[in-house]
Write a protein that holds these residues in place. Structure first.
Motif, short mmCIF file in Angstrom:
data_model
loop_
_atom_site.label_atom_id
_atom_site.label_comp_id
_atom_site.label_asym_id
_atom_site.label_seq_id
_atom_site.Cartn_x
_atom_site.Cartn_y
_atom_site.Cartn_z
N VAL A 189 3.24 5.75 -2.87
CA VAL A 189 4.43 6.48 -3.33
C VAL A 189 4.43 6.57 -4.85
O VAL A 189 4.72 7.62 -5.42
N LYS A 190 4.07 5.44 -5.53
CA LYS A 190 4.01 5.46 -6.99
C LYS A 190 2.98 6.48 -7.47
O LYS A 190 3.21 7.21 -8.43
N ALA B 103 0.84 -1.20 0.00
CA ALA B 103 0.00 0.00 0.00
C ALA B 103 0.87 1.25 0.00
O ALA B 103 0.59 2.22 -0.72
N ALA B 104 1.96 1.22 0.78
CA ALA B 104 2.86 2.38 0.83
C ALA B 104 3.54 2.58 -0.51
O ALA B 104 3.67 3.72 -0.99
N LEU B 105 3.96 1.46 -1.15
CA LEU B 105 4.60 1.57 -2.46
C LEU B 105 3.62 2.11 -3.50
O LEU B 105 3.97 2.94 -4.34
N ALA B 106 2.37 1.62 -3.45
CA ALA B 106 1.36 2.11 -4.39
C ALA B 106 1.11 3.59 -4.17
O ALA B 106 1.00 4.37 -5.13
N ALA C 134 1.85 11.54 -9.91
CA ALA C 134 1.18 12.84 -9.84
C ALA C 134 2.19 13.96 -9.94
O ALA C 134 1.99 14.96 -10.66
N LEU C 135 3.30 13.80 -9.21
CA LEU C 135 4.35 14.81 -9.28
C LEU C 135 4.97 14.89 -10.68
O LEU C 135 5.25 15.98 -11.20
N SER C 136 5.18 13.72 -11.28
CA SER C 136 5.75 13.69 -12.64
C SER C 136 4.83 14.39 -13.62
O SER C 136 5.28 15.17 -14.49
N LEU C 137 3.53 14.12 -13.52
CA LEU C 137 2.56 14.78 -14.40
C LEU C 137 2.56 16.28 -14.17
O LEU C 137 2.51 17.07 -15.12
N GLU C 138 2.60 16.65 -12.92
CA GLU C 138 2.60 18.08 -12.60
C GLU C 138 3.86 18.75 -13.14
O GLU C 138 3.80 19.84 -13.74
N ILE C 139 4.99 18.09 -12.99
CA ILE C 139 6.25 18.64 -13.50
C ILE C 139 6.20 18.72 -15.03
O ILE C 139 6.58 19.74 -15.64
N ALA C 140 5.70 17.64 -15.65
CA ALA C 140 5.62 17.63 -17.12
C ALA C 140 4.67 18.72 -17.61
O ALA C 140 4.96 19.39 -18.62
#
Length: 164
Positions: A124-125, A119-122, A130-136
């Motif tokens: 974090v993923k 659950a923690a890995l999911a 979300a962060l990657s999309l926001e950065i992109a």
């Protein structure tokens, strides 16, 4: 000196008195005395026989008592042995059950830890995506704000498409 040497008359009357006394004693006292002695002898014999019987009975009861004590000791030892075996069985069973329960709890905790880890890995993923999309999105906005940068981006993409 007359007392030391008795006269014939004194001896005669003494003998007569003694014989009379013997006859009287024989007639009136001898039989009752002898029967009393005989009765006393019989009562002593009976008392001795009863004492011997009591002694034999006491020996029999003592032997019986010892046998009962031996049986009671054997019964006590048997009961103590059974109780010890029962205690050992209960303790062993409880130990085995505790180990089984412990293993189940450990396995359950391991599974729970694994689930929490997944659950923690999911999570974090999800956060990374979300962060990657926001950065992109931010990078693309900054790239697409300028018209010349947009045309250069489209030209680069068209070159890649033509090459493939």
């Amino acid at each position: 000196m007359e007392l030391v040497t008795p006269s014939i008359g004194l001896v005669f009357w003494t003998v007569v008195a003694f014989v009379c006394l013997l006859i009287l004693l024989r007639k009136f006292a001898w039989k009752p005395i002898m029967s009393a002695i005989h009765d006393r002898e019989q009562s002593i014999d009976e008392a001795l026989n009863k004492a011997e019987l009591a002694k034999q009975e006491m020996a029999r009861l003592t032997a019986q008592n010892e046998d009962l004590m031996k049986e009671a000791r054997a019964e006590r030892d048997r009961i103590l042995k059974e109780a010890k075996e029962l205690k050992d069985g209960i303790v062993g069973e409880a130990r085995k059950q505790a180990q089984t329960e412990g293993a189940k709890l450990i396995e359950k905790a391991r599974i729970e830890i694994e689930n929490q880890k997944k659950a923690a890995l999911a999570e974090v993923k999800g956060q990374v995506s979300a962060l990657s999309l926001e950065i992109a999105e931010r990078v693309l906005r900054s790239q697409l704000e300028d018209k010349s940068k947009q045309e250069a981006l489209v030209a680069n993409l068209l070159k890649d498409v033509e090459l493939n």
